[in-house]
Design a protein around this motif. Structure first.
Motif, PDB file in Angstrom:
ATOM      1  N   ALA A 166       0.325 -47.724 -33.062  1.00 50.36           N
ATOM      2  CA  ALA A 166       0.534 -46.546 -32.582  1.00 50.36           C
ATOM      3  C   ALA A 166       0.371 -46.893 -31.064  1.00 50.36           C
ATOM      4  CB  ALA A 166      -0.991 -45.852 -33.228  1.00 50.36           C
ATOM      5  N   LEU A 169       3.976 -48.000 -29.634  1.00 47.25           N
ATOM      6  CA  LEU A 169       5.057 -47.539 -29.433  1.00 47.25           C
ATOM      7  C   LEU A 169       4.354 -45.636 -28.832  1.00 47.25           C
ATOM      8  CD1 LEU A 169       7.524 -46.248 -30.946  1.00 47.25           C
ATOM      9  CD2 LEU A 169       5.579 -44.621 -32.482  1.00 47.25           C
ATOM     10  N   LEU A 221       5.103 -48.740 -38.707  1.00 49.14           N
ATOM     11  CA  LEU A 221       4.022 -47.455 -38.431  1.00 49.14           C
ATOM     12  C   LEU A 221       4.550 -46.058 -39.672  1.00 49.14           C
ATOM     13  CD1 LEU A 221       1.338 -46.517 -37.063  1.00 49.14           C
ATOM     14  CD2 LEU A 221       2.924 -45.116 -35.989  1.00 49.14           C
ATOM     15  N   PHE A 233      -2.898 -39.697 -44.854  1.00 47.68           N
ATOM     16  CA  PHE A 233      -2.410 -39.252 -42.694  1.00 47.68           C
ATOM     17  C   PHE A 233      -4.500 -39.170 -43.266  1.00 47.68           C
ATOM     18  CE2 PHE A 233      -1.922 -37.977 -39.024  1.00 47.68           C
ATOM     19  CZ  PHE A 233      -0.708 -38.866 -38.179  1.00 47.68           C
ATOM     20  N   LEU A 237      -7.093 -40.888 -41.330  1.00 47.61           N
ATOM     21  CA  LEU A 237      -7.094 -41.703 -39.551  1.00 47.61           C
ATOM     22  C   LEU A 237      -8.542 -41.069 -38.923  1.00 47.61           C
ATOM     23  CD1 LEU A 237      -5.267 -41.808 -36.682  1.00 47.61           C
ATOM     24  CD2 LEU A 237      -5.163 -38.829 -37.133  1.00 47.61           C
TER      25      LEU A 237
ATOM     26  N   TYR B 254      -3.380 -29.533 -29.984  1.00 46.96           N
ATOM     27  CA  TYR B 254      -1.824 -30.064 -30.396  1.00 46.96           C
ATOM     28  C   TYR B 254      -2.141 -30.268 -31.988  1.00 46.96           C
ATOM     29  CZ  TYR B 254      -5.204 -33.717 -32.917  1.00 46.96           C
ATOM     30  OH  TYR B 254      -6.184 -34.652 -33.692  1.00 46.96           O
ATOM     31  N   LEU B 255      -2.656 -29.881 -32.915  1.00 46.81           N
ATOM     32  CA  LEU B 255      -2.278 -29.584 -34.045  1.00 46.81           C
ATOM     33  C   LEU B 255      -1.682 -28.640 -34.932  1.00 46.81           C
ATOM     34  CD1 LEU B 255      -6.259 -30.909 -34.741  1.00 46.81           C
ATOM     35  CD2 LEU B 255      -4.182 -32.569 -35.770  1.00 46.81           C
ATOM     36  N   PHE B 261       4.157 -31.794 -39.815  1.00 43.38           N
ATOM     37  CA  PHE B 261       4.570 -32.858 -39.779  1.00 43.38           C
ATOM     38  C   PHE B 261       3.973 -33.622 -41.257  1.00 43.38           C
ATOM     39  CE2 PHE B 261       1.748 -37.109 -39.414  1.00 43.38           C
ATOM     40  CZ  PHE B 261       2.874 -37.735 -39.072  1.00 43.38           C
ATOM     41  N   ARG B 282       6.483 -42.211 -35.000  1.00 46.01           N
ATOM     42  CA  ARG B 282       6.359 -41.679 -32.968  1.00 46.01           C
ATOM     43  C   ARG B 282       5.987 -40.441 -33.390  1.00 46.01           C
ATOM     44  NH1 ARG B 282      10.227 -38.277 -29.524  1.00 46.01           N
ATOM     45  NH2 ARG B 282       8.810 -37.257 -28.560  1.00 46.01           N
ATOM     46  N   ALA B 284       3.331 -40.230 -35.686  1.00 45.69           N
ATOM     47  CA  ALA B 284       2.097 -40.673 -36.294  1.00 45.69           C
ATOM     48  C   ALA B 284       1.217 -41.472 -34.904  1.00 45.69           C
ATOM     49  CB  ALA B 284       1.695 -41.096 -37.206  1.00 45.69           C
ATOM     50  N   SER B 285       2.181 -41.276 -33.897  1.00 46.27           N
ATOM     51  CA  SER B 285       1.010 -42.351 -32.453  1.00 46.27           C
ATOM     52  C   SER B 285       0.847 -41.604 -31.747  1.00 46.27           C
ATOM     53  CB  SER B 285       2.734 -43.540 -32.036  1.00 46.27           C
ATOM     54  OG  SER B 285       2.728 -43.119 -30.511  1.00 46.27           O
ATOM     55  N   ASP B 286       1.947 -39.925 -31.936  1.00 47.16           N
ATOM     56  CA  ASP B 286       1.379 -39.647 -31.339  1.00 47.16           C
ATOM     57  C   ASP B 286       0.038 -38.509 -31.504  1.00 47.16           C
ATOM     58  OD1 ASP B 286       3.260 -38.756 -28.910  1.00 47.16           O
ATOM     59  OD2 ASP B 286       4.772 -38.172 -29.749  1.00 47.16           O
ATOM     60  N   ALA B 287       0.215 -38.555 -32.828  1.00 51.08           N
ATOM     61  CA  ALA B 287      -1.234 -37.283 -32.981  1.00 51.08           C
ATOM     62  C   ALA B 287      -2.397 -38.660 -33.103  1.00 51.08           C
ATOM     63  CB  ALA B 287      -1.237 -37.130 -34.955  1.00 51.08           C
ATOM     64  N   TRP B 288      -2.140 -40.166 -33.221  1.00 50.82           N
ATOM     65  CA  TRP B 288      -3.004 -40.427 -32.868  1.00 50.82           C
ATOM     66  C   TRP B 288      -3.860 -41.226 -31.658  1.00 50.82           C
ATOM     67  CZ3 TRP B 288      -3.079 -45.318 -30.299  1.00 50.82           C
ATOM     68  CH2 TRP B 288      -4.394 -46.008 -30.291  1.00 50.82           C
ATOM     69  N   THR B 289      -2.930 -41.012 -30.580  1.00 49.51           N
ATOM     70  CA  THR B 289      -3.476 -40.741 -29.262  1.00 49.51           C
ATOM     71  C   THR B 289      -3.841 -39.272 -28.805  1.00 49.51           C
ATOM     72  OG1 THR B 289      -1.422 -42.291 -28.981  1.00 49.51           O
ATOM     73  CG2 THR B 289      -2.413 -41.797 -26.621  1.00 49.51           C
ATOM     74  N   ARG B 291      -5.786 -37.680 -30.573  1.00 41.18           N
ATOM     75  CA  ARG B 291      -6.737 -37.001 -30.855  1.00 41.18           C
ATOM     76  C   ARG B 291      -7.833 -38.110 -30.116  1.00 41.18           C
ATOM     77  NH1 ARG B 291      -9.698 -40.063 -34.975  1.00 41.18           N
ATOM     78  NH2 ARG B 291     -11.588 -38.095 -35.866  1.00 41.18           N
ATOM     79  N   LEU B 292      -6.900 -39.152 -30.018  1.00 41.03           N
ATOM     80  CA  LEU B 292      -8.438 -40.179 -29.056  1.00 41.03           C
ATOM     81  C   LEU B 292      -9.042 -39.627 -27.879  1.00 41.03           C
ATOM     82  CD1 LEU B 292      -6.960 -43.731 -29.374  1.00 41.03           C
ATOM     83  CD2 LEU B 292      -8.923 -42.583 -29.788  1.00 41.03           C
TER      84      LEU B 292
END
Lengths: 242, 378
Positions: A166, A169, A221, A233, A237, B254-255, B261, B282, B284-289, B291-292
């Protein structure tokens, strides 16, 4: 930030700044003196015994100063054998941190430039169109930095496959957008060999492809998320950080 | 230059237990219709809000004296991100719990706190925000609704617009010009106005989906006691902008399209198309970032540090993300938007409402201006 980490940053920052992109093989001794190539080697084996957030700190600073010597690659190689999956993953983490640093440097350079350069009787930074582009750039740089931090924390916790995918990317996409905006606001001067912007944007281009480009990591991913299924998901997470 | 705090987030030990409680409650009493689970913090369900209150999941950080639960900011964060990720109908109490309660507790006199806060913590009293006016949108400092002193009372006249939930709220916290002839940011104050006060009238505005979420609110010689003044007279601008930064970086930024999704992932379980799989990766990568990033700002807020710039960045990035999801899903998958099929109907709904994501709570252009100022431009 812990005291050791602050000390590490305070040592590495001025040294990387001094060596910069023009550093040569004869400068390795300066890095050796500080024990930086052995950053992740356990103290018992004569190393620095750093954790992954320490690694992030050093990798990010190497990116921030566009350090010419491949210190980062040497640290990555100390961690896992080239050609292995572990090496590839750790390399992706390292590039994420370097991208985060280089984006911050290119952003600072861009902000300084538009505040100084005058056209139509005022600094470029007074034009809303320029301001909005740089605001976008700042958000991308922030995302890359947070992604790198998230990956480092996950590495310290253990399994970081998801986070590295993640993070790399996200950083790849930030690298592309950030480099685009840095060049756009610099105009022609940023396109010269003399002006140092290309030291950062050139590296950003390269690092985006190193250790997995966008297509590679989005496939990785995507496959892993789909395999776990939609209902897993969000619980997955949150479980990774709880 | 490092523009964003990247300190590690210290997630509370109680997080797994809190998540389990929220998930059980949502499974039992949440929204069934996936279309209504999208953009869920605009969906009011007073009964659901009351149940949350009963479960001790509202007013979580507020003092027990006022019905709160004295939990940490990050414990509250865990609860709200769970509610939003599950698409729970949190609209009725959203503003009360997020900003009106904290604002009243910080600046309100005893009378205001005693009257409104315990009911909000129970999930029975709801609030709305009176900022925009017909001629004051992004240019908020141009508000003209007036408060005139009359003996021991204030008399309010004017109009607010785009007031979300005015029709289900019990009171409004409004930004009002309390000094006649004052200009711009000067002479503004915040007032707490009961929606049932004589002279307050509400006219619905129906949005392009046919939903009734926002309203026009008119004030005609509305008489309020002196105690209705919130905080300091003349400090309304400073108070209101501090309040706005509280609402910038929460997970609702963001949610809003998370349900889509998840439907995309469900679709991809049977669609081998590589572009669909790449899109899942892509997003999922954005959601993870995100969230952080959102949690990092919550942690910074909890430490009492200035978080305004970072909060603005999270909102800008988060809005772009939740806005892009329906566009990207529509582009990646052949669908008939008018069909009843789940993926298509959620996509169709979000395509309609997504333009609002980068308008509400500060437009994209205003946010980018704030970020630019933070960078040392302007």
């Amino acid at each position: 930030m812990s005291d050791t980490r602050r000390m590490l940053a305070e040592m590495a920052d001025p040294l990387f700044a001094e060596l910069g992109f023009a550093s040569t093989d004869s400068d390795w001794s300066r890095l050796d003196e500080l024990g930086l190539p052995l950053l992740l080697v356990p103290e018992a084996d004569g190393g620095f015994g750093g954790d992954h957030v320490d690694a992030l700190t050093v990798f990010r600073l190497a990116g921030f100063h566009a350090l010419g010597l491949p210190l980062v690659d040497r640290i990555v190689a100390s961690r896992a054998e080239e050609g292995t999956e572990a090496h590839f993953h750790f390399g992706a983490f390292a590039r994420t941190a370097q991208i985060a640093g280089a984006l911050d440097a290119a952003l600072a350079m861009s902000v300084a430039y538009v505040n100084e350069r005058q056209q139509f009787g005022r600094p470029l930074g007074k034009f809303q169109a320029v301001q909005q582009e740089l605001a976008t750039f700042a958000c991308e740089a922030a995302a890359a930095n947070c992604a790198a931090m998230g990956a480092a924390e996950a590495l310290d916790r253990g399994d970081a496959g998801f986070e590295i995918a993640a993070a790399k990317l996200r950083a790849n996409r930030a690298a592309s957008e950030g480099a685009r905006i840095a060049h756009q606001v610099h105009g022609a001067i940023g396109f010269t060999q003399e002006y140092p912007l290309h030291q950062f944007t050139g590296r950003l281009r390269q690092w985006r492809s190193d250790f997995g480009g966008d297509a590679y990591w989005s496939k990785e991913l995507g496959e892993s998320v789909i395999e776990r299924g939609a209902d897993a998901f969000w619980p997955d997470l949150t479980a990774r950080t709880d | 230059m490092q523009t964003f705090v990247t300190e590690a987030v210290d997630w509370p030990e109680s997080a797994p237990e809190l998540r389990a409680r929220v998930r059980a409650l949502v499974a039992e009493h949440g929204e069934r219709d996936p279309v209504r689970r999208a953009n869920c913090w605009t969906k009011a369900d007073p009964e659901f809000s009351r149940r949350l209150g009963e479960a001790g999941l509202l007013g979580m950080t507020w003092p027990k004296e006022y019905g709160g639960h004295e939990r940490s900011q990050l414990e509250r964060y865990v609860v709200i991100e769970e509610l939003l990720a599950a698409g729970a109908p949190v609209g009725a109490h959203w503003i009360a719990d997020r900003q009106s309660g904290p604002l009243l507790l910080r600046l309100g006199n005893d009378e205001l706190k005693e009257r409104w806060v315990p009911g909000m913590a129970r999930g029975e009293v709801f609030a709305c925000i009176g900022l925009s006016e017909p001629n004051s949108g992004s240019d908020l400092a141009s508000v003209r609704t007036s408060a005139r002193r009359d003996g021991n009372e204030w008399v309010i006249n004017g109009q607010k617009v785009w007031t979300t939930g005015a029709h289900w709220s019990h009171f409004m916290i409004a930004l009002i010009r309390s000094e006649a002839g004052s200009e711009r940011q000067q002479g503004l104050s915040q007032f707490v106005i009961p929606m049932d006060a004589p002279g307050v009238s509400i006219k619905p505005i129906i949005d392009l989906t046919g939903a009734h979420e926002f309203n026009e609110v008119f004030f005609e010689d509305v008489r309020l006691p002196a105690s209705a003044l919130l905080g300091e007279e003349g400090q309304g601008w400073r108070q209101a902008t501090a309040e706005l930064s509280l609402e910038r970086s929460g997970p609702e930024r963001y949610l809003s399209s998370m349900v889509l999704f998840l439907e995309l992932v469900r679709h991809a379980e049977k669609d081998q198309e590589s572009s669909v799989r790449d899109l899942v990766g892509r997003l999922a990568s954005d959601a993870w970032t995100l969230r952080l990033m959102s949690a990092s700002v919550a942690a910074k807020l909890a430490r009492g540090e200035d978080h305004a710039l970072e909060a603005t960045m999270v909102k800008d990035l988060g809005n772009a993300y939740e806005q892009a999801i329906p566009e990207l899903v529509q582009g990646a998958i052949e669908m008939d938007l008018s069909s009843d099929e789940l993926l298509a109907s959620v996509t169709a709904y979000l395509l309609q409402v997504a333009p609002s994501f980068s308008l509400r709570g500060g437009t994209r252009e205003i946010l980018k201006g704030i970020i630019a100022r933070g960078l040392g431009l302007r």
